[in-house]
Design a protein around this motif. Structure first.
Motif, PDB file in Angstrom:
ATOM      1  N   PRO A  65       0.830  -1.201   0.000  1.00  0.00           N
ATOM      2  CA  PRO A  65       0.000   0.000   0.000  1.00  0.00           C
ATOM      3  C   PRO A  65       0.864   1.250   0.000  1.00  0.00           C
ATOM      4  N   ARG A  66       0.385   2.278  -0.685  1.00  0.00           N
ATOM      5  CA  ARG A  66       1.162   3.504  -0.805  1.00  0.00           C
ATOM      6  C   ARG A  66       1.487   4.110   0.569  1.00  0.00           C
ATOM      7  N   ALA A  67       0.521   4.052   1.496  1.00  0.00           N
ATOM      8  CA  ALA A  67       0.760   4.607   2.827  1.00  0.00           C
ATOM      9  C   ALA A  67       1.929   3.909   3.514  1.00  0.00           C
ATOM     10  N   LEU A  68       2.018   2.579   3.354  1.00  0.00           N
ATOM     11  CA  LEU A  68       3.098   1.834   3.968  1.00  0.00           C
ATOM     12  C   LEU A  68       4.428   2.173   3.310  1.00  0.00           C
ATOM     13  N   VAL A  69       4.446   2.276   1.987  1.00  0.00           N
ATOM     14  CA  VAL A  69       5.678   2.614   1.276  1.00  0.00           C
ATOM     15  C   VAL A  69       6.201   3.979   1.739  1.00  0.00           C
ATOM     16  N   GLU A  70       5.285   4.926   1.900  1.00  0.00           N
ATOM     17  CA  GLU A  70       5.692   6.266   2.321  1.00  0.00           C
ATOM     18  C   GLU A  70       6.338   6.232   3.706  1.00  0.00           C
ATOM     19  N   LYS A  71       5.787   5.436   4.589  1.00  0.00           N
ATOM     20  CA  LYS A  71       6.357   5.359   5.931  1.00  0.00           C
ATOM     21  C   LYS A  71       7.713   4.659   5.926  1.00  0.00           C
ATOM     22  N   VAL A  72       7.867   3.652   5.071  1.00  0.00           N
ATOM     23  CA  VAL A  72       9.175   3.001   4.951  1.00  0.00           C
ATOM     24  C   VAL A  72      10.198   3.998   4.410  1.00  0.00           C
ATOM     25  N   GLU A  73       9.788   4.791   3.435  1.00  0.00           N
ATOM     26  CA  GLU A  73      10.679   5.821   2.892  1.00  0.00           C
ATOM     27  C   GLU A  73      11.123   6.776   3.997  1.00  0.00           C
ATOM     28  N   THR A  74      10.192   7.139   4.862  1.00  0.00           N
ATOM     29  CA  THR A  74      10.516   8.048   5.954  1.00  0.00           C
ATOM     30  C   THR A  74      11.501   7.402   6.925  1.00  0.00           C
ATOM     31  N   VAL A  75      11.292   6.121   7.245  1.00  0.00           N
ATOM     32  CA  VAL A  75      12.206   5.422   8.141  1.00  0.00           C
ATOM     33  C   VAL A  75      13.604   5.355   7.537  1.00  0.00           C
ATOM     34  N   LEU A  94       6.172   7.259  14.578  1.00  0.00           N
ATOM     35  CA  LEU A  94       6.369   6.569  13.310  1.00  0.00           C
ATOM     36  C   LEU A  94       6.528   5.080  13.518  1.00  0.00           C
ATOM     37  N   GLY A  95       7.221   4.699  14.606  1.00  0.00           N
ATOM     38  CA  GLY A  95       7.365   3.270  14.884  1.00  0.00           C
ATOM     39  C   GLY A  95       6.022   2.629  15.152  1.00  0.00           C
ATOM     40  N   ASP A  96       5.122   3.346  15.841  1.00  0.00           N
ATOM     41  CA  ASP A  96       3.796   2.797  16.102  1.00  0.00           C
ATOM     42  C   ASP A  96       3.007   2.625  14.814  1.00  0.00           C
ATOM     43  N   ILE A  97       3.133   3.592  13.884  1.00  0.00           N
ATOM     44  CA  ILE A  97       2.353   3.512  12.651  1.00  0.00           C
ATOM     45  C   ILE A  97       2.795   2.322  11.822  1.00  0.00           C
ATOM     46  N   ILE A  98       4.120   2.120  11.722  1.00  0.00           N
ATOM     47  CA  ILE A  98       4.607   1.007  10.921  1.00  0.00           C
ATOM     48  C   ILE A  98       4.465  -0.296  11.678  1.00  0.00           C
ATOM     49  N   GLY A  99       4.850  -0.304  12.954  1.00  0.00           N
ATOM     50  CA  GLY A  99       4.720  -1.516  13.739  1.00  0.00           C
ATOM     51  C   GLY A  99       3.276  -1.809  14.063  1.00  0.00           C
ATOM     52  N   GLY A 100       2.451  -0.764  14.140  1.00  0.00           N
ATOM     53  CA  GLY A 100       1.031  -0.946  14.292  1.00  0.00           C
ATOM     54  C   GLY A 100       0.589  -1.346  15.669  1.00  0.00           C
ATOM     55  N   GLY A 101       1.467  -1.284  16.691  1.00  0.00           N
ATOM     56  CA  GLY A 101       1.057  -1.650  18.032  1.00  0.00           C
ATOM     57  C   GLY A 101      -0.012  -0.731  18.547  1.00  0.00           C
ATOM     58  N   GLY A 102      -0.842  -1.235  19.459  1.00  0.00           N
ATOM     59  CA  GLY A 102      -1.983  -0.476  19.928  1.00  0.00           C
ATOM     60  C   GLY A 102      -1.585   0.859  20.487  1.00  0.00           C
ATOM     61  N   SER A 103      -1.080   0.904  21.702  1.00  0.00           N
ATOM     62  CA  SER A 103      -0.678   2.174  22.267  1.00  0.00           C
ATOM     63  C   SER A 103       0.777   2.190  22.630  1.00  0.00           C
ATOM     64  N   GLY A 104       1.491   1.127  22.279  1.00  0.00           N
ATOM     65  CA  GLY A 104       2.868   1.021  22.731  1.00  0.00           C
ATOM     66  C   GLY A 104       3.846   1.561  21.734  1.00  0.00           C
ATOM     67  N   GLY A 105       5.020   1.932  22.205  1.00  0.00           N
ATOM     68  CA  GLY A 105       6.048   2.409  21.316  1.00  0.00           C
ATOM     69  C   GLY A 105       7.358   1.734  21.534  1.00  0.00           C
ATOM     70  N   GLY A 106       7.910   1.724  22.735  1.00  0.00           N
ATOM     71  CA  GLY A 106       9.189   1.090  22.988  1.00  0.00           C
ATOM     72  C   GLY A 106       8.985  -0.238  23.669  1.00  0.00           C
ATOM     73  N   GLY A 157      -6.257   6.523  11.178  1.00  0.00           N
ATOM     74  CA  GLY A 157      -7.261   6.775  10.143  1.00  0.00           C
ATOM     75  C   GLY A 157      -6.747   7.707   9.078  1.00  0.00           C
ATOM     76  N   SER A 158      -6.026   8.756   9.487  1.00  0.00           N
ATOM     77  CA  SER A 158      -5.524   9.716   8.499  1.00  0.00           C
ATOM     78  C   SER A 158      -4.455   9.108   7.621  1.00  0.00           C
ATOM     79  N   ILE A 159      -3.660   8.163   8.195  1.00  0.00           N
ATOM     80  CA  ILE A 159      -2.593   7.534   7.407  1.00  0.00           C
ATOM     81  C   ILE A 159      -3.154   6.518   6.431  1.00  0.00           C
ATOM     82  N   LEU A 160      -3.988   5.610   6.942  1.00  0.00           N
ATOM     83  CA  LEU A 160      -4.400   4.468   6.137  1.00  0.00           C
ATOM     84  C   LEU A 160      -5.428   4.812   5.087  1.00  0.00           C
ATOM     85  N   LYS A 161      -6.125   5.932   5.222  1.00  0.00           N
ATOM     86  CA  LYS A 161      -7.153   6.281   4.255  1.00  0.00           C
ATOM     87  C   LYS A 161      -6.672   7.286   3.219  1.00  0.00           C
TER      88      LYS A 161
END
Length: 555
Positions: A276-286, A500-512, A550-554
């Motif tokens: 998906p384009r949204a995922l590619v964009e986030k990988v580019e950012t990482v 950004l890690g949460d968006i790509i990793g997709g964890g609920g509310s966690g980050g580290g 929602g803003s990222i995936l849509k």
């Protein structure tokens, strides 16, 4: 004297990769059979000798030979002398073998929660509606304190969501039982492909990818991917997950004298195919930002056009092997590759790319001031390890003497979402003993026995404590859907890695990741504290998370 560069090859002048610029990423490209794997081996050996840990995928099994010294060869000796390598000697690298399926290396696992709904949806090839249902399942697990660790946990929470579809509609949104059924079928297909081996505990600790030996050499982590590559979705999603974990976990270091870790993406085109384009964009950012974490990312692929242009533009160190120009598409790739190099008046780059022999390449790296060097037609330096695979007996011996032997070999199955939803969860006092974590024997890389700190982590967080001999049944300080090993949001570094890690990793509310395991008493106290803050945190945190995702995936 500390090493400052890696000799890649030699043209009219030596072609060296400066360690201070190695975290500016790189590309190794070329048609099949032109020498990409040997180039990868030369780079991995060079990083290891410089004390930089390496992670790379072994697609054909050929790269495993890096764990054994090369056999004396007059041609390789002559090439080494031609390169001016006065210290050339055939030697093995300290290697740790990994395998998602646990057959040719240490089992490599992550929890379902660590993978998260975004990458998991890509792995399952879900549409937007089905991905939304999966996200609801993760959020419900997070809100209700249910640990998502393995496949049976994911199936259980999906069934739970389907059963409560009407009740959940007002707060979480519409849940279609047909979508749940589709997700369950896709999970079955993924399980039949062997993916169930990847999800569970003990999950991979990033510190174990960053080992160094007492004499200062970096470990080369080799992922056996000859079987994994036949499940391209699983292969790509796993590598993207690992990259996002590194980005999220490692501290900011700016431009170190040498990288903390170098990551090789072999068959890089699989990472972006049908993504998906949204995922590619986030990988580019990482890829853009992970440089400041001290991580160098090197893509290995046949055609430079396999990579998105924003990613290709970030790759400062390039080794271009021969390309074929039989079709209009091939010719376009040759022109594009030629245009990315700093011109050399002595070379007609576009023609030279099609004329390179095996073991030759066009090389351009970053100079000390950060500018690309003039492209050189170079002969690649010879590897010091074996060219070709290890035998089955040699690999078995390497695994037996590995510094991580026994750490990941025995799976753990503690109470989680499945047991809780089945009404069979036990209390901490009823915990059954789990297999004891074996103690290390003599360190094959030197430096002590038993639990002695014979390795360093190269700037990563302190190593986690040993796996306990009993498995606590009460909740740990991990959050629920982010439970894999993610700390509460209030305890995370709020820097760019968190969101950004949460968006790509997709964890609920966690980050580290949490840094260790708690005792049952600590876990009970944490559980009580969580229950006091759940009402307020759920309203605020849930609204923010749903808004961001929602803003990222849509888009």
């Amino acid at each position: 004297m500390a090493r400052e560069s890696i000799l890649v090859g030699r043209g009219d002048a030596p072609c060296e990769l400066l360690l201070r610029r190695a975290n500016r990423h790189g590309l190794v490209a070329g048609a099949t059979g032109t020498g990409k794997t040997v180039t990868l081996q030369v780079l991995a050996e060079g990083f290891s000798r410089a004390g930089v840990p390496v992670f790379c995928a072994d697609i054909k099994g050929d790269l495993s030979g890096i764990a054994a010294p090369g056999k004396p060869n007059p041609k390789l000796d002559a090439r080494a002398a031609e390169m001016g390598e006065t210290d050339f000697a055939y030697e093995a690298c300290p290697v740790v073998f990994w395998d998602v399926f646990g057959e040719q290396g240490h089992p490599l696992r992550a929890t379902v929660a660590e993978m998260g709904p975004v990458l998991l949806a890509r792995m399952l090839e879900l549409n937007d509606t089905q991905e939304g249902v999966l996200s609801i399942a993760f959020k419900l697990a997070d809100d209700e304190g249910l640990l998502l660790l393995d496949f049976k946990d994911l199936r259980a929470i999906l069934n739970h969501v389907a059963e409560r579809a009407e009740e959940l509609r007002a707060e979480y949104g519409q849940v279609s039982k047909a979508s749940v059924g589709t997700i369950q079928r896709r999970l079955l297909m993924l399980e039949q492909a062997g993916a169930e081996h990847f999800f569970g505990e003990p999950a991979l600790s990033l510190e174990d990818l960053m080992l160094t030996t007492p004499d200062g050499r970096g470990a080369v982590n080799v992922l056996a991917a000859d079987k994994l590559v036949h499940s391209p979705r699983l292969y790509a999603t796993f590598l993207l997950w690992l990259l996002s974990e590194l980005f999220e976990e490692l501290p900011e270091v700016g431009d170190p004298d040498k990288p903390k870790l170098v990551f090789f993406f072999d068959e890089a085109h699989m990472l972006f195919r049908d993504a998906p384009r949204a995922l590619v964009e986030k990988v580019e950012t990482v890829v853009r930002l992970i440089r400041s974490k001290g991580v160098g990312v090197y893509f290995v692929t046949q055609n430079p056009l396999d990579l998105p242009l924003p990613v290709l533009g970030q790759l400062g160190n390039r080794v271009q092997h021969a390309l074929r120009a039989f079709t209009p598409m091939d010719q376009k790739a040759v022109r594009s590759a030629a245009e990315t190099f700093r011109p050399n008046p002595k070379l007609r780059v576009e023609e030279t790319i099609t004329q390179l022999g095996v073991g030759e390449a066009l090389v351009s790296t970053l100079a000390a001031d950060g500018t690309p060097t003039v492209v050189e037609r170079a002969r690649i330096a010879p590897p010091r390890g074996r060219i070709g695979p290890l035998t089955a007996e040699e690999r078995k011996a390497a695994l037996a003497s590995s510094p991580l032997a026994g750490r990941y070999d025995t799976p753990l199955d503690r109470d989680s979402a499945y047991e809780a939803l089945q009404g069979r969860a036990t209390t901490a006092t009823d915990a059954e003993p789990a297999p004891a974590a074996p103690t290390r024997g003599a360190n094959p890389w030197g430096g002590g026995v038993g639990g002695d700190p014979w390795w360093r982590t190269g700037g990563a967080p302190a190593p986690r404590p040993p796996i306990p001999t009993t498995v606590p049944r009460a909740p740990t300080r991990r959050t629920a859907a982010g439970s894999g090993r993610r700390a509460p949001a209030a305890e995370r570094d709020p820097g760019p890695g968190g969101v950004l890690g949460d968006i790509i990793g997709g964890g609920g509310s966690g980050g580290g990741r949490s840094r260790g395991r708690q005792s049952p008493a600590e876990a009970m106290a944490t559980s009580m504290a969580r229950s006091l803050g759940t009402t307020f945190g759920r309203k605020i945190g849930g609204a923010v998370l749903r808004g961001v995702l929602g803003s990222i995936l849509k888009r």
